[in-house]
Write a protein that holds these residues in place. Structure first.
Motif, PDB file in Angstrom:
ATOM      1  N   VAL A   1      15.372  40.844  67.770  1.00  0.00           N
ATOM      2  CA  VAL A   1      15.194  41.509  66.473  1.00  0.00           C
ATOM      3  C   VAL A   1      16.060  42.757  66.465  1.00  0.00           C
ATOM      4  O   VAL A   1      15.916  43.633  67.315  1.00  0.00           O
ATOM      5  CB  VAL A   1      13.713  41.890  66.241  1.00  0.00           C
ATOM      6  N   ASN A   2      16.969  42.853  65.502  1.00  0.00           N
ATOM      7  CA  ASN A   2      17.872  43.995  65.426  1.00  0.00           C
ATOM      8  C   ASN A   2      18.098  44.381  63.971  1.00  0.00           C
ATOM      9  O   ASN A   2      17.529  43.777  63.052  1.00  0.00           O
ATOM     10  CB  ASN A   2      19.196  43.677  66.123  1.00  0.00           C
ATOM     11  N   GLU A   3      18.910  45.397  63.761  1.00  0.00           N
ATOM     12  CA  GLU A   3      19.155  45.888  62.407  1.00  0.00           C
ATOM     13  C   GLU A   3      19.771  44.822  61.519  1.00  0.00           C
ATOM     14  O   GLU A   3      19.505  44.753  60.316  1.00  0.00           O
ATOM     15  CB  GLU A   3      20.066  47.114  62.453  1.00  0.00           C
ATOM     16  N   GLU A   4      20.601  43.982  62.104  1.00  0.00           N
ATOM     17  CA  GLU A   4      21.291  42.956  61.318  1.00  0.00           C
ATOM     18  C   GLU A   4      20.327  41.949  60.720  1.00  0.00           C
ATOM     19  O   GLU A   4      20.465  41.538  59.564  1.00  0.00           O
ATOM     20  CB  GLU A   4      22.328  42.255  62.193  1.00  0.00           C
ATOM     21  N   ASN A   5      19.354  41.498  61.517  1.00  0.00           N
ATOM     22  CA  ASN A   5      18.421  40.482  61.015  1.00  0.00           C
ATOM     23  C   ASN A   5      17.083  41.070  60.568  1.00  0.00           C
ATOM     24  O   ASN A   5      16.167  40.316  60.236  1.00  0.00           O
ATOM     25  CB  ASN A   5      18.206  39.377  62.052  1.00  0.00           C
ATOM     26  N   TRP A   6      16.963  42.400  60.555  1.00  0.00           N
ATOM     27  CA  TRP A   6      15.684  43.014  60.192  1.00  0.00           C
ATOM     28  C   TRP A   6      15.197  42.605  58.794  1.00  0.00           C
ATOM     29  O   TRP A   6      13.979  42.382  58.612  1.00  0.00           O
ATOM     30  CB  TRP A   6      15.768  44.536  60.303  1.00  0.00           C
TER      31      TRP A   6
ATOM     32  N   LEU B   1      16.138  33.239  63.174  1.00  0.00           N
ATOM     33  CA  LEU B   1      17.085  34.193  63.751  1.00  0.00           C
ATOM     34  C   LEU B   1      18.076  33.466  64.651  1.00  0.00           C
ATOM     35  O   LEU B   1      17.862  32.305  65.011  1.00  0.00           O
ATOM     36  CB  LEU B   1      16.333  35.266  64.554  1.00  0.00           C
ATOM     37  N   ALA B   2      19.121  34.153  65.034  1.00  0.00           N
ATOM     38  CA  ALA B   2      20.124  33.551  65.911  1.00  0.00           C
ATOM     39  C   ALA B   2      19.518  33.165  67.253  1.00  0.00           C
ATOM     40  O   ALA B   2      19.890  32.153  67.857  1.00  0.00           O
ATOM     41  CB  ALA B   2      21.281  34.535  66.116  1.00  0.00           C
TER      42      ALA B   2
ATOM     43  N   LEU C   1      15.272  39.804  57.377  1.00  0.00           N
ATOM     44  CA  LEU C   1      14.591  38.516  57.530  1.00  0.00           C
ATOM     45  C   LEU C   1      13.225  38.702  58.189  1.00  0.00           C
ATOM     46  O   LEU C   1      12.230  38.084  57.782  1.00  0.00           O
ATOM     47  CB  LEU C   1      15.443  37.554  58.374  1.00  0.00           C
ATOM     48  N   VAL C   2      13.186  39.565  59.199  1.00  0.00           N
ATOM     49  CA  VAL C   2      11.924  39.822  59.899  1.00  0.00           C
ATOM     50  C   VAL C   2      10.923  40.505  58.971  1.00  0.00           C
ATOM     51  O   VAL C   2       9.750  40.128  58.906  1.00  0.00           O
ATOM     52  CB  VAL C   2      12.174  40.685  61.148  1.00  0.00           C
TER      53      VAL C   2
ATOM     54  N   LYS D   1      13.390  30.861  66.394  1.00  0.00           N
ATOM     55  CA  LYS D   1      12.458  30.991  65.273  1.00  0.00           C
ATOM     56  C   LYS D   1      11.419  32.057  65.591  1.00  0.00           C
ATOM     57  O   LYS D   1      10.644  31.913  66.539  1.00  0.00           O
ATOM     58  CB  LYS D   1      11.776  29.650  64.996  1.00  0.00           C
TER      59      LYS D   1
ATOM     60  N   ALA E   1      10.696  33.322  60.514  1.00  0.00           N
ATOM     61  CA  ALA E   1      12.039  33.806  60.173  1.00  0.00           C
ATOM     62  C   ALA E   1      13.038  33.162  61.123  1.00  0.00           C
ATOM     63  O   ALA E   1      12.852  33.186  62.342  1.00  0.00           O
ATOM     64  CB  ALA E   1      12.104  35.331  60.282  1.00  0.00           C
TER      65      ALA E   1
END
Length: 282
Positions: free
Chosen positions: A117-122, A11-12, A124-125, A15, A9
């Motif tokens: 890993v946070n709520e915003e990118n969850w 992420l900001a 994708l995870v 990877k 995934a």
């Protein structure tokens, strides 16, 4: 139940890589080897793994490849204060050189990954987890096709060997008659025809293996029906294998014939291989 799946995934922070490896197991034994997964998502992922992978030893590895070399560092303030306090207590003050040295202590300064890993990118995870789980199941499916062909062919081999046991039935009966007649002849005893027949009937009832043959065939048929019709037949197949073994062992104990005994040994060998392979079946 051996399987492997991998997904990524973007992420900001870099990877995120999710790897899942599974081995044989009676239940879902899940181990998540990473601190990247938020605690409030741990139970969700464990439920997802248990529902999708059913059972087995399930190891999950989560790693993060940083987006660049200039990733921000985090200072562990409490740990830094603790080290400084200990040095100050020993020397009376902390020099610039000592302070710089403390900053190089393990875990004082580290790359910040806690918030990767946070709520915003969850979403994708979670999608990466779903992809990795799907890859594991695809791996298992390929392995399952080979297992199916192997165990069903061995069940058929046991049935073929059972037919060989039947082929020696008359030979076994003739051998018994010959032994009794020879024993009577050596003892100079004249056998009464009716008594001789009674003894033969008694012997055949005692060592009859017809029931074992019938039950073994039924168990083999049940094994095939189970593996063909049930989505997760592994545990039930284990019980059926136990029953098959019981009938084969009883056949061997009643055989009293060298050829049948050899055939029984071959049947046991095939059944043991089925037992070993069944551990890989869900």
């Amino acid at each position: 139940m051996t399987g492997y799946g991998r997904a990524e995934a973007g992420l900001a922070a870099g990877k995120l890589i999710v790897e899942i490896r599974t081995l044989n197991g009676k239940s879902a034994d899940i181990s998540i080897k990473s601190s990247l997964l938020p605690k409030d998502k741990d139970l969700l992922i464990r439920q997802k793994l248990a529902e999708s992978l059913i059972r087995g030893t399930i190891d999950v590895y989560i790693s993060l490849e940083s987006a660049g070399v200039d990733q921000a560092k985090t200072i562990n303030a409490e740990l830094l204060k603790n080290y400084c306090g200990q040095v100050e207590a020993l020397r009376g003050s902390v020099s610039d050189e000592a302070f710089a040295a403390i900053l190089r202590f393990p875990d004082v300064v580290s790359a910040s990954k806690e918030d990767a890993v946070n709520e915003e990118n969850w979403p994708l995870v979670e999608a990466a987890f779903d992809e990795a789980i799907a890859a594991v199941n695809a791996y298992r499916a390929r392995e399952g096709e080979a297992l199916y062909a192997d165990v069903t062919s061995r069940v058929q081999r046991i049935l073929d060997l059972e037919n060989e046991v039947e082929a020696h039935e008359q030979e076994r009966l003739d051998t018994v008659k010959e032994k009794i007649s020879k024993a009577a002849e050596e003892a100079s005893v004249k056998l009464d025809k009716d008594r001789f027949e009674q003894e033969m009937i008694f012997y055949l009832e005692k060592y009859d293996i017809n029931e074992e043959k019938v039950r073994l065939r039924q168990h083999c048929a049940y094994f095939r029906d189970t593996i063909d019709s049930e989505p997760y037949p592994g545990k039930k197949l284990g019980f059926i294998i136990q029953e098959m073994g019981r009938e084969i062992n009883t056949t061997g104990s009643k055989a009293n014939n060298a050829a049948i005994q050899k055939t029984v040994v071959l049947m046991k060998d095939e059944l043991e291989k089925i037992r070993e392979q069944s551990m890989n079946i869900l």
